[in-house]
Design a protein around this motif. Structure first.
Motif, short mmCIF file in Angstrom:
data_model
loop_
_atom_site.label_atom_id
_atom_site.label_comp_id
_atom_site.label_asym_id
_atom_site.label_seq_id
_atom_site.Cartn_x
_atom_site.Cartn_y
_atom_site.Cartn_z
N ALA A 122 1.00 -1.34 -0.06
CA ALA A 122 -0.02 -0.14 0.04
C ALA A 122 0.95 1.24 0.12
CB ALA A 122 -0.97 0.25 1.35
N TYR A 123 1.90 1.25 0.76
CA TYR A 123 3.00 2.45 0.86
C TYR A 123 3.49 2.68 -0.64
CZ TYR A 123 6.96 4.99 2.02
OH TYR A 123 7.88 6.16 1.84
N LEU A 124 3.84 1.50 -1.20
CA LEU A 124 4.49 1.53 -2.56
C LEU A 124 3.44 2.40 -3.32
CD1 LEU A 124 6.47 -2.03 -2.84
CD2 LEU A 124 7.37 0.50 -2.21
N LEU A 125 2.25 1.70 -3.51
CA LEU A 125 1.22 2.04 -4.27
C LEU A 125 0.74 3.78 -4.37
CD1 LEU A 125 -1.30 -0.94 -4.74
CD2 LEU A 125 -0.02 0.29 -6.52
N PHE A 126 0.44 3.82 -2.98
CA PHE A 126 -0.14 5.31 -2.84
C PHE A 126 0.65 6.48 -2.26
CE2 PHE A 126 -3.44 1.95 -1.94
CZ PHE A 126 -4.06 2.38 -2.97
N VAL A 127 2.04 6.06 -1.79
CA VAL A 127 2.91 7.22 -1.47
C VAL A 127 3.97 7.22 -2.35
CG1 VAL A 127 4.46 7.73 0.26
CG2 VAL A 127 2.34 6.62 0.88
N GLN A 128 4.58 6.07 -2.79
CA GLN A 128 5.71 6.21 -3.87
C GLN A 128 5.13 6.04 -5.28
OE1 GLN A 128 8.56 7.15 -3.08
NE2 GLN A 128 8.33 6.96 -0.87
N HIS A 129 3.90 5.58 -5.39
CA HIS A 129 3.10 5.64 -6.94
C HIS A 129 4.24 4.54 -7.63
CE1 HIS A 129 1.84 10.05 -6.14
NE2 HIS A 129 1.26 9.07 -5.37
N ILE A 130 4.56 3.48 -6.94
CA ILE A 130 5.03 2.36 -7.81
C ILE A 130 4.01 1.47 -8.08
CG2 ILE A 130 6.50 0.42 -7.37
CD1 ILE A 130 8.44 2.28 -5.49
N GLY A 131 3.80 1.36 -9.57
CA GLY A 131 2.52 0.12 -9.70
C GLY A 131 1.27 1.22 -9.90
N ILE A 132 1.09 2.35 -9.49
CA ILE A 132 -0.26 3.03 -9.39
C ILE A 132 -0.90 3.01 -10.78
CG2 ILE A 132 0.71 5.24 -9.81
CD1 ILE A 132 -2.07 4.47 -7.31
N ASP A 133 -0.13 3.05 -12.06
CA ASP A 133 -0.56 3.09 -12.90
C ASP A 133 -1.49 1.71 -13.48
OD1 ASP A 133 1.82 1.66 -13.26
OD2 ASP A 133 2.13 2.01 -15.19
N LEU A 151 1.71 7.11 4.64
CA LEU A 151 0.53 6.67 4.08
C LEU A 151 -1.00 7.42 4.50
CD1 LEU A 151 -0.72 4.53 2.22
CD2 LEU A 151 -0.78 3.11 3.88
N PHE A 152 -1.11 7.20 5.82
CA PHE A 152 -2.26 8.11 6.48
C PHE A 152 -2.43 9.58 5.91
CE2 PHE A 152 -4.53 8.56 10.65
CZ PHE A 152 -5.96 8.79 10.11
N GLU A 153 -1.31 10.14 5.82
CA GLU A 153 -1.44 11.62 5.34
C GLU A 153 -1.79 11.75 3.87
OE1 GLU A 153 1.10 15.62 6.23
OE2 GLU A 153 2.24 13.98 5.37
N HIS A 154 -1.22 10.78 3.05
CA HIS A 154 -1.58 10.87 1.67
C HIS A 154 -3.09 10.37 1.40
CE1 HIS A 154 2.67 11.36 0.67
NE2 HIS A 154 2.20 11.41 -0.65
N LEU A 190 -10.77 4.42 -0.52
CA LEU A 190 -9.20 4.18 -0.36
C LEU A 190 -8.91 4.51 1.06
CD1 LEU A 190 -8.11 6.07 -3.43
CD2 LEU A 190 -8.41 3.76 -3.22
N LEU A 191 -9.16 5.27 1.77
CA LEU A 191 -8.97 5.63 3.35
C LEU A 191 -9.45 4.26 4.02
CD1 LEU A 191 -8.15 7.37 5.51
CD2 LEU A 191 -10.13 8.12 5.79
N LEU A 192 -10.46 3.86 3.61
CA LEU A 192 -11.32 2.91 4.42
C LEU A 192 -10.20 1.44 4.46
CD1 LEU A 192 -13.57 1.69 6.12
CD2 LEU A 192 -14.81 1.14 3.97
N PHE A 193 -9.92 0.88 3.23
CA PHE A 193 -9.18 -0.26 3.13
C PHE A 193 -7.67 -0.08 3.49
CE2 PHE A 193 -8.72 0.60 -1.59
CZ PHE A 193 -7.59 0.56 -1.59
N ASN A 194 -7.23 1.05 3.55
CA ASN A 194 -5.66 1.58 4.08
C ASN A 194 -5.64 1.59 5.45
OD1 ASN A 194 -3.81 1.54 1.63
ND2 ASN A 194 -5.21 3.29 1.00
N MET A 195 -6.81 1.72 6.32
CA MET A 195 -6.91 1.76 7.66
C MET A 195 -6.15 0.75 8.11
SD MET A 195 -7.34 4.69 9.10
CE MET A 195 -8.61 5.97 9.40
N GLU A 196 -6.27 -0.54 7.93
CA GLU A 196 -5.83 -1.75 8.30
C GLU A 196 -4.38 -1.66 8.24
OE1 GLU A 196 -6.13 -5.20 10.59
OE2 GLU A 196 -7.80 -4.00 9.74
N TYR A 197 -3.80 -1.14 7.03
CA TYR A 197 -2.34 -1.09 6.81
C TYR A 197 -1.77 -0.05 7.67
CZ TYR A 197 -4.44 -3.97 3.12
OH TYR A 197 -4.98 -4.86 2.61
#
Length: 647
Positions: free
Chosen positions: A332-343, A380-383, A354-361
């Protein structure tokens, strides 16, 4: 002879022939005569000649010992080139197929020597390649595993880099239990890599002292043909090999997301950061997950979907092993913070989801104590919050367990984390989180946080936020039912109270008490008694039930601290030695302060009395305002009553 027996025999011979050195230690430089060199070669050629043409089961234990001893001696004496010629002789091929695995240990020890002639080292590598090319894969696998497992310290990376390509060739040649062997290989490699420290700064990455970055780069090349094998075959129940191999590769990818990627700094390339091999490794892991048919949206929603299943529907062992929460948090950090694989992630989900399922992480990351992992959770929370407009997050999200529990975890970071910049950062995120909810959401969040948090500073912060929301609600055009009228009264009752009545520790609860007094003073000034928008003036008894025990507590606390100050001053007049003076201790607010001089203790006590003065001052002002407003209201009633007499 079985692989296990051969491995044990190999160890026995190695200990016997070189008992004072480990396989990866530097071997001593031997000074030997031509006669000794010739004897070693003759022994080797003799055992090969004697065993040529015999079936493997007829090899004697003595033959293994002589072969092992002579081979080691030839390598130590610099006879690698001559040894290579013997092994490449077509007449000796069958013998090398049976006995070649015994070369792995001596060759690794020889190749890893720091002071080694280039020609001799190249010959050793050629011997290894030849053995890998013609020897039995299963037996070679045992030898290769043993060398990787036994490597220590800086030799871990060197051994892995040396043996990855031979190991890959052996695995590709295997026909039976290939998936199991690949999984065992990856588990062994990752177990060894996890012993290496992860470089944190850009300078450490450049130096790569322990070789972790080089190993990560090499490992991506190592697993690529196996990933391709999975991606080029169809997933089905009728193809168990493909599914088994995918599971083994998936385990490695999940482990890699935990280590080293969860700890590593993965900033994008800049002028200062010219190369980040760990970021490249992270990108490759994401690519491999996609190539094996994994869906990023399904992976990210895994924990959310899991939370909706019943206990009977969950296989804990399978879920924990296949998709560990920490691994998915790293993804999740790679995707939503570093945008690795976000495409490769569909842009169809709402920011709230997105916030909801990221809360566990986020919860998994901010519960860690390591700075690098904790900071990833905050980031991740801030993003996730930055994508949501203020006042637009529905109160219905608070029905989800994690939506309420994560702020409580964040409070622990704010109050307990020893790293100052993380405490300040978490406080900033805490405020952003509050700002995102609609009025009803803010109201319910305040009520929950005030009940669950036992930290006076956090309670004071919540009260300050409540004051801001009431102020906003009282302005024209901003009316809402949650921060005015009957809905507000229960929340005010819980806030405008002392936790333990008149016996409350005022210093320990000073942040909460001062915030409560400031809120009450604001309400008395802002809300006129004839308007009564907040319901404050409906019943003044509950205000008195807050101020009266507070007055008692202030009198008791002031008397206690003033008496303590008098005692300290009297003791100060007695001429004690400086050593005795520093042995004094003091307990304030339930906490024992460090040892200090009497003068320092007096200063602390005086500071406490100043705090009581401020509380008393605000309380007196509130009482004056209430009295003045009530007097004014009584006068108005009298005037109205007199006027009615003349009508």
């Amino acid at each position: 002879m079985s692989c296990v027996v051969r491995t044990l025999l190999f160890r026995f011979v190695r200990v016997k022939t070189n008992s004072n050195s480990k396989p990866n230690d530097e071997l001593p430089v031997l000074s030997v005569s031509r006669k000794q060199q010739q004897m070693a070669l003759e022994k080797l050629e003799g055992v090969i000649e004697r065993c040529r043409g015999l079936p493997e089961k007829e090899f004697k234990e003595e033959d293994h010992i002589i072969f092992q001893s002579a081979s080691c001696q030839c390598l130590e004496e610099g006879q690698a080139t001559k040894l290579l010629e013997i092994l490449q002789d077509e007449k000796n091929k069958d013998f090398v197929i049976c006995m070649g695995w015994n070369f792995v240990g001596p060759i690794v020890s020889c190749a890893l020597k720091d002071q080694q002639e280039t020609e001799h080292k190249e010959s050793c590598l050629k011997i290894l390649n030849h053995v890998v090319q013609i020897s039995n894969p299963k037996e070679l696998l045992v030898g290769l595993f043993e060398q990787i497992e036994e490597a220590v310290g800086k030799y871990i990376a060197k051994t892995i880099l040396l043996l990855l390509q031979p190991l890959q060739r052996v695995l590709l040649k295997m026909e039976h239990k290939k998936a199991y062997s690949v999984g065992l290989s990856l588990a062994t490699i990752h177990s060894q890599l996890s012993k290496l420290p992860v470089p944190y700064s850009n300078e450490q990455r450049k130096q790569d002292e322990y070789g972790l970055c080089k190993c990560c780069t090499a490992v991506t090349s190592f697993i690529k043909p196996f990933v391709d094998e999975v991606s080029h075959t169809t997933e089905s129940e009728g193809n168990p090999f493909r599914n088994e191999l995918k599971d083994e590769l998936l385990k490695f990818c999940m482990k890699s997301l935990q280590y080293p990627l969860l700890t590593a700094q993965l900033r994008p390339l800049t002028e200062e950061i010219e190369d980040n091999s760990l970021r490249t490794f992270a990108a490759e892991i994401v690519v491999y997950l996609l190539a094996m048919g994994e869906s990023l949206p399904v992976l990210m929603a895994h924990q959310l979907l899991l939370s909706r299943k019943t206990l009977q529907e969950i296989d804990p062992l399978k879920e924990d092993v296949k998709y560990p929460t920490d691994s998915l948090a790293s993804l999740a950090y790679l995707l939503f913070v570093q945008h690795i694989g976000i495409d490769q992630f569909p842009a169809i989900y709402s920011p709230g989801y997105l916030l909801l399922f990221n809360m566990e992480y986020i919860a998994a990351l901010i519960s860690k104590t390591e700075e690098s992992i904790l900071s990833k959770g905050l980031e991740l929370f801030e993003h996730c919050l930055l994508t949501i407009e203020d006042n637009h997050l529905s109160h219905k999200y608070l029905e989800m367990k994690r939506i309420l529990s994560v702020p409580q975890d964040l409070v622990k970071v704010m109050t307990l984390c020893p790293i100052e910049h993380l405490r300040k950062w978490s406080l900033k995120i805490f405020q952003q989180y509050i700002d995102k909810f609609d009025p009803e959401g803010k109201y319910k969040l305040f009520r929950c946080l005030f009940k669950t948090s036992q930290h006076a500073g956090v309670q004071g912060y919540v009260i300050q936020n409540l004051k801001n929301q009431i102020d906003l609600a009282l302005k024209p055009g901003n009316e809402n039912v949650w921060f005015s009228g009957p809905q507000l009264i229960p929340l005010l009752h819980s806030i405008l109270s002392l936790p333990e009545g008149a016996e409350t520790d005022l210093l320990q609860n000073s942040d909460r008490i001062m915030a409560s007094l400031n809120l009450l003073r604001y309400l008395v000034i802002r809300d006129n008694e004839w308007e009564n928008q907040t319901g404050l003036w409906t019943n003044l008894f509950w205000i008195d039930s807050f101020l009266k025990p507070l007055r008692t507590a202030l009198n008791m606390s002031r008397a206690h601290y003033e008496a303590e100050m008098r005692n300290k001053r009297e003791n100060q007049k007695i001429k004690d030695t400086a050593e005795c003076e520093t042995q004094c201790s003091l307990t304030v607010g339930g906490k024992k302060l460090p040892k200090m001089t009497t003068a320092m203790q007096l200063e602390v006590l005086q500071s406490a009395i100043y705090t009581f003065d401020v509380m008393e001052s605000v309380q007196a002002r509130i009482e004056e305002l209430v009295e003045a407003k009530m007097k004014s209201r009584a006068e108005e009633k009298n005037v109205a009553s007199d006027a009615s007499l003349f009508i």
